[in-house]
Design a protein around this motif. Structure first.
Motif, PDB file in Angstrom:
ATOM      1  N   ALA A 405      -7.297  13.027 -18.119  1.00 57.85           N
ATOM      2  CA  ALA A 405      -6.069  12.267 -17.921  1.00 57.85           C
ATOM      3  C   ALA A 405      -6.229  10.855 -18.454  1.00 57.85           C
ATOM      4  CB  ALA A 405      -5.698  12.235 -16.444  1.00 57.85           C
ATOM      5  N   GLY A 406      -7.410  10.267 -18.317  1.00 60.97           N
ATOM      6  CA  GLY A 406      -7.673   8.944 -18.856  1.00 60.97           C
ATOM      7  C   GLY A 406      -7.786   8.949 -20.353  1.00 60.97           C
ATOM      8  N   ASN A 407      -7.726  10.116 -20.957  1.00 61.02           N
ATOM      9  CA  ASN A 407      -7.848  10.269 -22.404  1.00 61.02           C
ATOM     10  C   ASN A 407      -6.493  10.261 -23.078  1.00 61.02           C
ATOM     11  OD1 ASN A 407      -9.690  10.468 -24.382  1.00 61.02           O
ATOM     12  ND2 ASN A 407      -9.865  12.694 -24.336  1.00 61.02           N
ATOM     13  N   GLY A 408      -5.472   9.784 -22.366  1.00 60.22           N
ATOM     14  CA  GLY A 408      -4.114   9.945 -22.862  1.00 60.22           C
ATOM     15  C   GLY A 408      -3.505   8.692 -23.435  1.00 60.22           C
ATOM     16  N   ASN A 409      -2.194   8.547 -23.252  1.00 56.40           N
ATOM     17  CA  ASN A 409      -1.421   7.484 -23.851  1.00 56.40           C
ATOM     18  C   ASN A 409      -1.844   6.130 -23.289  1.00 56.40           C
ATOM     19  OD1 ASN A 409       0.824   5.641 -24.339  1.00 56.40           O
ATOM     20  ND2 ASN A 409       1.891   7.456 -25.091  1.00 56.40           N
ATOM     21  N   GLU A 410      -2.096   5.177 -24.159  1.00 58.70           N
ATOM     22  CA  GLU A 410      -2.640   3.897 -23.716  1.00 58.70           C
ATOM     23  C   GLU A 410      -1.608   3.056 -22.974  1.00 58.70           C
ATOM     24  OE1 GLU A 410      -4.008   1.440 -26.842  1.00 58.70           O
ATOM     25  OE2 GLU A 410      -5.058   0.082 -25.550  1.00 58.70           O
ATOM     26  N   GLY A 414      -2.747   8.107 -18.343  1.00 58.66           N
ATOM     27  CA  GLY A 414      -2.888   9.177 -17.384  1.00 58.66           C
ATOM     28  C   GLY A 414      -1.610   9.725 -16.807  1.00 58.66           C
ATOM     29  N   SER A 415      -0.428   9.199 -17.138  1.00 60.32           N
ATOM     30  CA  SER A 415       0.783   9.658 -16.475  1.00 60.32           C
ATOM     31  C   SER A 415       1.184  11.051 -16.946  1.00 60.32           C
ATOM     32  CB  SER A 415       1.908   8.652 -16.714  1.00 60.32           C
ATOM     33  OG  SER A 415       2.086   8.442 -18.110  1.00 60.32           O
ATOM     34  N   ASP A 416       1.689  11.154 -18.180  1.00 55.42           N
ATOM     35  CA  ASP A 416       2.128  12.447 -18.696  1.00 55.42           C
ATOM     36  C   ASP A 416       0.975  13.428 -18.805  1.00 55.42           C
ATOM     37  OD1 ASP A 416       4.685  11.550 -18.865  1.00 55.42           O
ATOM     38  OD2 ASP A 416       4.567  11.001 -20.981  1.00 55.42           O
ATOM     39  N   GLU A 417      -0.177  12.927 -19.272  1.00 58.74           N
ATOM     40  CA  GLU A 417      -1.310  13.808 -19.460  1.00 58.74           C
ATOM     41  C   GLU A 417      -1.799  14.389 -18.123  1.00 58.74           C
ATOM     42  OE1 GLU A 417      -0.785  11.122 -21.150  1.00 58.74           O
ATOM     43  OE2 GLU A 417      -0.637  12.035 -23.139  1.00 58.74           O
ATOM     44  N   LEU A 418      -1.766  13.563 -17.094  1.00 58.27           N
ATOM     45  CA  LEU A 418      -2.191  14.038 -15.785  1.00 58.27           C
ATOM     46  C   LEU A 418      -1.257  15.135 -15.293  1.00 58.27           C
ATOM     47  CD1 LEU A 418      -4.097  13.819 -13.412  1.00 58.27           C
ATOM     48  CD2 LEU A 418      -2.683  11.973 -12.508  1.00 58.27           C
ATOM     49  N   LEU A 419       0.053  14.909 -15.445  1.00 54.30           N
ATOM     50  CA  LEU A 419       1.010  15.929 -15.043  1.00 54.30           C
ATOM     51  C   LEU A 419       0.814  17.207 -15.844  1.00 54.30           C
ATOM     52  CD1 LEU A 419       4.186  13.661 -14.775  1.00 54.30           C
ATOM     53  CD2 LEU A 419       3.036  14.820 -12.889  1.00 54.30           C
TER      54      LEU A 419
END
Length: 533
Positions: A405-410, A414-419
């Motif tokens: 999730a921390g690997n996502g949009n800067e 973690g928002s969209d990627e976590l979901l």
């Protein structure tokens, strides 16, 4: 997903700073969306803070690096118990071998104890699971006996040439992907990261028409085989053939590959058909142009050194849930390419063992990728999990979910990627998604295959060679090599006519195969002399 987080831990998620860093700005702290994410991840405040603690932080301090036009690729640091045991055993074997050499004793590989198991069961079965790599299906193209000795010794020596080649492969990969190291401690999480990398590779291919280091796997002759394709492209590789470029490369056969070292004492030039040519200076590209072999391409178009990439990095969510305008109902034909690095300014000639080896390697990649495209998601993931003893529907660990999730949009870490990850939080769901997107991205793999040669000194492009897939040729080779792995036939070394390969072999002094072959040739020569007299 099940709620397995204690109520006390859930309240920690309501901290304002964490709400901000998880991209929850504008949402109520106690909203169902926020609480739902926290319940499903089971992450503690300390764990979330470590992964998303600041707008510039992330996985190991590198995950949120934003490089133009690149997708993330996870470098898996494997610390699973099984892998650690295997590495420790290999290190022990290497240390023992070095100690023997230091005291002046050359270890006799043939002294290894007898073992009735097949090579597959002896060296490629761990925890009851058997698997081979694409490289394991190519070893006999040079010398099967040499590979057998390497397995008996218990470790493979990494030469300076191998390390230089790895460096160039890494540099080529970093042109397309941002590489982020992640440590895993369970086999389940490791497979999750492998599938995640495959999804990221498809995202790169869809967005830029190019991806590198794409893993593929499947079953060949009933044995699980995996490999990593150096490059998958939507456009066939072509190069500009001008006088300057053509004059930089020579063509070399198998014999020239081994000519820098003298023959073993028990092998004479008279015993070999066709002596190796005189030594050529290696280390500088020759200035004298050499005639190229093979048919020249007609009106080729130059290929840029690096792929054309978008100005902004695409989010994984753009790939998973694209807009209606970007949705493809069918994929495109793709081309597979292999990269080989060369120590000298020469490339293998057609028909040499190295040229045939790369031809087969590319055909194996093509078959594995095509089989993945044709398979149904449920059948593939069911077979995968059963074969490797993996829980298909078990959620990944909290550390893995938080890290990815921390690997996502800067902008909103973690928002969209976590979901997204929570919706696909198992091997079954993640692989099903991968295969669905694979079918939408690639329709089939072209039979046109290409290998590109680069110079190890500086990564300079040298030349390329094209091949066509040949299913009959591939089947003959696979049947032969798998029969050795399954113990259905014995080990076969090189014929005496190819004894020049022994020049670079570290086992040549004690190789029983070549000693037997030399003795047989000498007996034949004596018989001929007797008959002539």
């Amino acid at each position: 997903m099940q709620n397995y987080l204690p109520p006390l831990c859930r309240r920690s998620f309501l901290a304002p700073s964490l709400n901000y860093n998880l991209g929850m700005k504008g949402r109520a702290r106690g909203s169902p969306a926020v609480l739902g994410i926290h319940r499903r991840t089971g992450m503690t405040k300390r764990l979330i803070g470590r992964c998303f603690g600041s707008m510039s932080s992330g996985l190991n301090g590198q995950a949120t690096l934003r490089l133009q036009g690149k997708t993330r690729r996870i470098e898996i640091i494997d610390e699973t118990p099984r892998t650690k045991t295997a590495k420790d055993e290999e290190k022990k074997n290497e240390d023992q071998y070095k100690e023997s050499l230091e005291v002046g004793r050359v270890p006799d590989i043939e002294e290894a104890p007898e073992d009735s198991r097949s090579p597959l069961d002896r060296w490629r079965t761990r925890g009851g699971h058997t698997k081979l790599s694409v490289s394991d299906l190519l070893f006999n193209m040079w010398c099967e006996q040499q590979y057998h000795y390497t397995l008996l010794r218990g470790f493979k020596r990494r030469t300076a040439e191998m390390q230089a080649g790895t460096k160039i492969h890494r540099e080529m990969e970093e042109q397309v992907h941002t590489i982020v190291p992640v440590t895993v401690k369970t086999t389940h999480d490791k497979w999750g990261l492998r599938i995640w990398n495959m999804i990221q590779g498809l995202e790169s291919l869809r967005a830029t028409g190019l991806t590198r280091e794409l893993e593929v796997w499947g079953w060949i002759d009933g044995v699980f085989v995996n490999g990593v394709i150096d490059e998958v492209n939507f456009k066939k590789f072509e190069r500009e053939r001008n006088d300057k470029e053509n004059g930089a490369v020579g063509i070399v056969g198998d014999k020239e590959e081994a000519k820098e070292v003298s023959l073993p004492e028990n092998v004479t030039e008279a015993m070999i058909t066709g002596a190796a040519p005189t030594e050529e200076k290696v280390g500088e590209l020759p200035e004298t142009p050499k005639k190229k072999r093979g048919r020249p391409r007609k009106n080729p178009e130059p290929t840029p050194a690096s792929p054309k990439t978008p100005n902004q990095q695409t989010s994984i969510m753009d790939f998973i849930t694209p807009s209606p305008k970007k949705t493809r109902s069918k994929g495109q034909p793709a081309f597979v390419l292999d990269l080989k690095t060369r120590l000298s300014a020469r490339i293998p000639e057609p028909g040499s063992s190295q040229a045939i080896s790369v031809h087969i390697q590319l055909m194996l990649y093509r078959q594995l990728l095509n089989d993945m495209i044709k398979a149904t998601p449920k059948s593939m993931v069911k077979k995968l999990c059963k074969y490797h003893g993996l829980p298909a529907d078990e959620p990944f660990s909290d550390d893995l979910i938080a890290g990815l999730a921390g690997n996502g949009n800067e902008t909103e870490p973690g928002s969209d990627e976590l979901l997204f990850l929570l919706e696909h939080n198992s091997i079954e769901k993640l692989y099903t998604l991968f295969q669905k997107k694979l079918k939408q991205t690639i329709s089939t793999v072209s039979p046109d295959l290409t290998v590109v040669y680069r110079w190890q000194k500086n990564g300079q492009f040298m030349d390329s060679a094209d091949y066509m897939a040949d299913d009959d040729m591939l089947k003959r080779h696979v049947d032969n090599v798998v029969s050795w792995w399954k113990g259905q036939r014995g080990t076969v070394g090189v014929p005496i006519e190819e004894a020049w390969k022994c020049k670079n072999c570290e086992f040549s002094e004690n190789c029983q195969w070549i000693q037997k072959a030399v003795q047989e040739r000498m007996d034949q020569m004596r018989e001929k002399r007797r008959a002539a007299m």
